[in-house]
Motif scaffolding. Structure first.
Motif, PDB file in Angstrom:
ATOM      1  N   CYS A 315      -1.802  10.222  41.342  1.00 52.90           N
ATOM      2  CA  CYS A 315      -2.813   9.213  41.039  1.00 52.90           C
ATOM      3  C   CYS A 315      -2.655   8.783  39.580  1.00 52.90           C
ATOM      4  O   CYS A 315      -2.410   9.614  38.694  1.00 52.90           O
ATOM      5  N   ILE A 316      -2.789   7.483  39.285  1.00 50.50           N
ATOM      6  CA  ILE A 316      -2.691   7.007  37.898  1.00 50.50           C
ATOM      7  C   ILE A 316      -4.070   6.723  37.298  1.00 50.50           C
ATOM      8  O   ILE A 316      -4.180   6.199  36.195  1.00 50.50           O
ATOM      9  N   GLY A 317      -5.120   7.032  38.047  1.00 56.17           N
ATOM     10  CA  GLY A 317      -6.482   6.904  37.505  1.00 56.17           C
ATOM     11  C   GLY A 317      -6.996   5.486  37.423  1.00 56.17           C
ATOM     12  O   GLY A 317      -7.806   5.161  36.548  1.00 56.17           O
ATOM     13  N   CYS A 318      -6.581   4.608  38.353  1.00 54.75           N
ATOM     14  CA  CYS A 318      -6.860   3.174  38.199  1.00 54.75           C
ATOM     15  C   CYS A 318      -8.326   2.803  38.380  1.00 54.75           C
ATOM     16  O   CYS A 318      -8.687   1.656  38.096  1.00 54.75           O
ATOM     17  N   SER A 319      -9.169   3.692  38.845  1.00 54.94           N
ATOM     18  CA  SER A 319     -10.585   3.323  38.986  1.00 54.94           C
ATOM     19  C   SER A 319     -11.430   3.823  37.816  1.00 54.94           C
ATOM     20  O   SER A 319     -12.655   3.776  37.882  1.00 54.94           O
ATOM     21  N   GLU A 320     -10.758   4.272  36.744  1.00 59.93           N
ATOM     22  CA  GLU A 320     -11.474   4.726  35.548  1.00 59.93           C
ATOM     23  C   GLU A 320     -11.400   3.669  34.441  1.00 59.93           C
ATOM     24  O   GLU A 320     -10.425   2.914  34.359  1.00 59.93           O
ATOM     25  N   PRO A 321     -12.384   3.613  33.556  1.00 63.26           N
ATOM     26  CA  PRO A 321     -12.351   2.649  32.453  1.00 63.26           C
ATOM     27  C   PRO A 321     -11.132   2.868  31.550  1.00 63.26           C
ATOM     28  O   PRO A 321     -10.751   4.007  31.274  1.00 63.26           O
ATOM     29  N   ASP A 322     -10.509   1.767  31.129  1.00 62.58           N
ATOM     30  CA  ASP A 322      -9.399   1.793  30.169  1.00 62.58           C
ATOM     31  C   ASP A 322      -8.242   2.697  30.605  1.00 62.58           C
ATOM     32  O   ASP A 322      -7.583   3.319  29.771  1.00 62.58           O
ATOM     33  N   PHE A 323      -7.978   2.744  31.920  1.00 61.20           N
ATOM     34  CA  PHE A 323      -6.966   3.704  32.379  1.00 61.20           C
ATOM     35  C   PHE A 323      -5.575   3.356  31.860  1.00 61.20           C
ATOM     36  O   PHE A 323      -4.721   4.228  31.727  1.00 61.20           O
ATOM     37  N   TRP A 324      -5.314   2.069  31.566  1.00 59.82           N
ATOM     38  CA  TRP A 324      -3.988   1.713  31.060  1.00 59.82           C
ATOM     39  C   TRP A 324      -3.699   2.445  29.750  1.00 59.82           C
ATOM     40  O   TRP A 324      -2.558   2.813  29.464  1.00 59.82           O
ATOM     41  N   ASP A 325      -4.737   2.616  28.955  1.00 62.35           N
ATOM     42  CA  ASP A 325      -4.554   3.300  27.669  1.00 62.35           C
ATOM     43  C   ASP A 325      -4.825   4.799  27.776  1.00 62.35           C
ATOM     44  O   ASP A 325      -4.068   5.613  27.248  1.00 62.35           O
ATOM     45  N   SER A 326      -5.916   5.168  28.465  1.00 57.50           N
ATOM     46  CA  SER A 326      -6.356   6.562  28.427  1.00 57.50           C
ATOM     47  C   SER A 326      -5.577   7.486  29.353  1.00 57.50           C
ATOM     48  O   SER A 326      -5.515   8.694  29.120  1.00 57.50           O
ATOM     49  N   MET A 327      -4.985   6.961  30.433  1.00 59.19           N
ATOM     50  CA  MET A 327      -4.301   7.820  31.398  1.00 59.19           C
ATOM     51  C   MET A 327      -2.789   7.924  31.152  1.00 59.19           C
ATOM     52  O   MET A 327      -2.112   8.716  31.786  1.00 59.19           O
TER      53      MET A 327
END
Length: 377
Positions: A315-327
């Protein structure tokens, strides 16, 4: 309690039945034309009731709600995004009942799929706004650029900014649903350095917004949120990021089919190894399931056949806020990192944490996350 709730829902459905629908076909006709039986529809209704946290006895009421879904007008706006959420919902070789119900709703305006174009499309939009003011559900796909007055996104022949169009439309909506991570949290447009000042739509509106994030979200979560509004006449209970609890109440990690391997200390060390062939846990190759809240493993994608973790990538965490930066980085485990999204089952993770510590894997972030309670609970 259940009797009172069922009575309330039936009264709401009866009120909706008095409103004009669209087209000459009922949902029953539409389903039959696509090869679905009444039994299939009732099975779908029972599954939807369970997903919304309702007892099985509510399945017939859910079926009635779907049958009157063409009474509730929907206006769908596209802002700064790739149209992937609509594409995910609509591009299918064999429509599911979710797809058909989405097609059946009273969709008054949708940039991508409406037949009208140009001035005619604009007229349809203005007419829908006036005719259904205070009654329609507004679904928004895409983040909203705000820098320099929103000039980085203009729409239509009058070059109205997306920011102005969103505010104008939202002021007349009965309920607002942010479909996808872009409209919920800004998405990739909001990734650092975010040159257009893109934000989630709730940042610029002064009305409640239900976030249905995901890149893309599942059809089940989109249709389920609309069905919820039809049934209850109000927005669902939400978590600390305004996501419906019935869909985003648990972590990917809690529902994951590979969870047993995590607890047993069985991990994929690198893509293509023996662990990968045996379906072991993907944590060490970057799975962000422990930090991500969604029901992907239960609802899945592509006709409910699969989802990223089943296909072999974490999972790349796409349903979390700012996942492009934070994940990021996506194929490496995170360590010593604090997240805003907090709500975890600490007990269930203890075994896995111990094993990971022995294995020398940095899991401090996971342990910290599991120890923090949701501030709204």
């Amino acid at each position: 309690m259940n009797d009172a709730l069922m009575k309330q829902m039936k009264e709401r459905i009866e009120a909706l039945k008095k409103l004009p629908g669209v087209g000459s076909k009922s949902i029953k006709d539409v389903l039959e034309e696509n090869g679905f039986t009444r039994r299939d529809f009732l099975k779908w209704s029972a599954a939807m009731a369970a997903m919304l946290g309702l007892p099985a006895s509510f399945a017939p009421v859910v079926a009635e709600a779907a049958e009157v879904s063409d009474r509730l007008p929907v206006v769908w706006l596209h802002l700064a995004e790739c149209t992937g959420c609509s594409e995910s919902l609509l591009r299918t070789d064999a429509p599911t009942i979710d797809d058909l119900i989405f097609n059946y709703i009273n969709l008054q305006y949708h940039d991508t799929i409406m037949a009208a174009a140009g001035w005619q499309a604009e007229e349809n939009y203005e007419e829908a706004l006036e005719k259904f003011a205070g009654r329609f559900i507004l679904c928004v796909e895409g983040g909203v650029p705000t820098k320099d007055g929103g000039e980085y996104l203009t729409i239509g022949p009058e070059a109205e900014t997306g920011l102005a169009k969103l505010k104008r439309t939202a002021s007349k909506a009965a309920a607002i649903i942010a479909v996808g991570t872009c409209s919920s949290f800004g998405g990739i447009q909001a990734a650092y350095p975010n040159p257009t000042g893109t934000v989630g739509i709730n940042k610029v509106l002064n009305k409640p917004v239900i976030n249905v994030p995901g890149c893309p979200p599942s059809a089940k979560n989109i249709v389920g949120t609309i069905v919820y509004v039809i049934l209850y006449g109000q927005l669902p209970a939400v978590d600390n990021f305004n996501r419906p609890k019935w869909a985003y109440g648990l972590r990917i990690h809690d529902l994951c089919e590979r969870r047993g391997h995590f607890d047993a200390g069985e991990f994929v060390e690198q893509f293509g190894d023996a662990g990968a062939e045996n379906g072991f846990c993907l944590y060490k190759v970057g799975c962000k399931g422990p930090y991500t809240f969604n029901n992907c493993s239960r609802e899945r994608f592509n006709q409910h056949t699969s989802w990223p973790v089943q296909a072999g990538h974490g999972c790349i965490g796409c349903s979390e806020p700012d996942f492009w930066d934070s994940m990021a980085p996506y194929e490496e485990p995170l360590a010593n990192k604090k997240f805003m999204s907090v709500d975890a089952d600490a007990t269930a993770d203890k075994v896995g944490i111990t094993i990971l510590t022995v294995a020398g894997v940095a899991i401090a972030a996971h342990a910290a996350l599991s120890a923090i309670k949701n501030p709204k609970e």
